[in-house]
Enzyme design. Sequence first.
Site, PDB file in Angstrom:
ATOM      1  N   GLY A 165      45.318  44.674  44.577  1.00  0.00           N
ATOM      2  CA  GLY A 165      45.715  43.967  45.694  1.00  0.00           C
ATOM      3  C   GLY A 165      44.871  42.454  45.948  1.00  0.00           C
ATOM      4  CB  SER A 217      38.769  45.189  33.521  1.00  0.00           C
ATOM      5  OG  SER A 217      39.005  43.898  34.092  1.00  0.00           O
TER       6      SER A 217
END
Length: 177
Positions: A14, A84
Amino acid sequence: MAKGGIVWLTGLSGAGKSTLASSLSAKLAAQRPVELLDGDEVRTFLSAGLTFSRADRDTNVRRIGYVARLLAKHGVLVFVSAISPYAATRTEVRRAAEAQGIAFVEVFVNAPLETVTARDVKGLYAKAHAGEIPAFTGVSDPYEPPEDPTVEVRTDRETPAESEDKILSALRSLSLC
């Protein structure tokens, strides 16, 4: 042939990684070969079956890095939009690219947990805070922010255009656009 490179956008869910990567790749596509590897799509098509354990998250990031390197070797500017979460794995992917002479631009798409929770575009933070999603990055699983990213954008303070300009400036300095 155009010089290939990898633009790795990392940050919480987000934060705006996909939004920025989509916009930038669309803008640059008229100038040069560009590809977008979105973390959600890669999980669906390349990493189906992986869980959200640390080992599987690392495997997913390594797979994305491998595909990005293959494309970059052939002159493609690859935008990677993937949470990641672990610094060591991002460093590993960067080193593998640089060892092959591929430019690697790490972009920290920084938005605080409070901001992304308020945005909650996918409704995931509400579920994570309710305990319905185990090991959710930033809530019940760590996100390790980059210590020295090539570019840091603050999507809680900047307009998308301001964030894009910062990234484009870095790409220009490396002759990638």
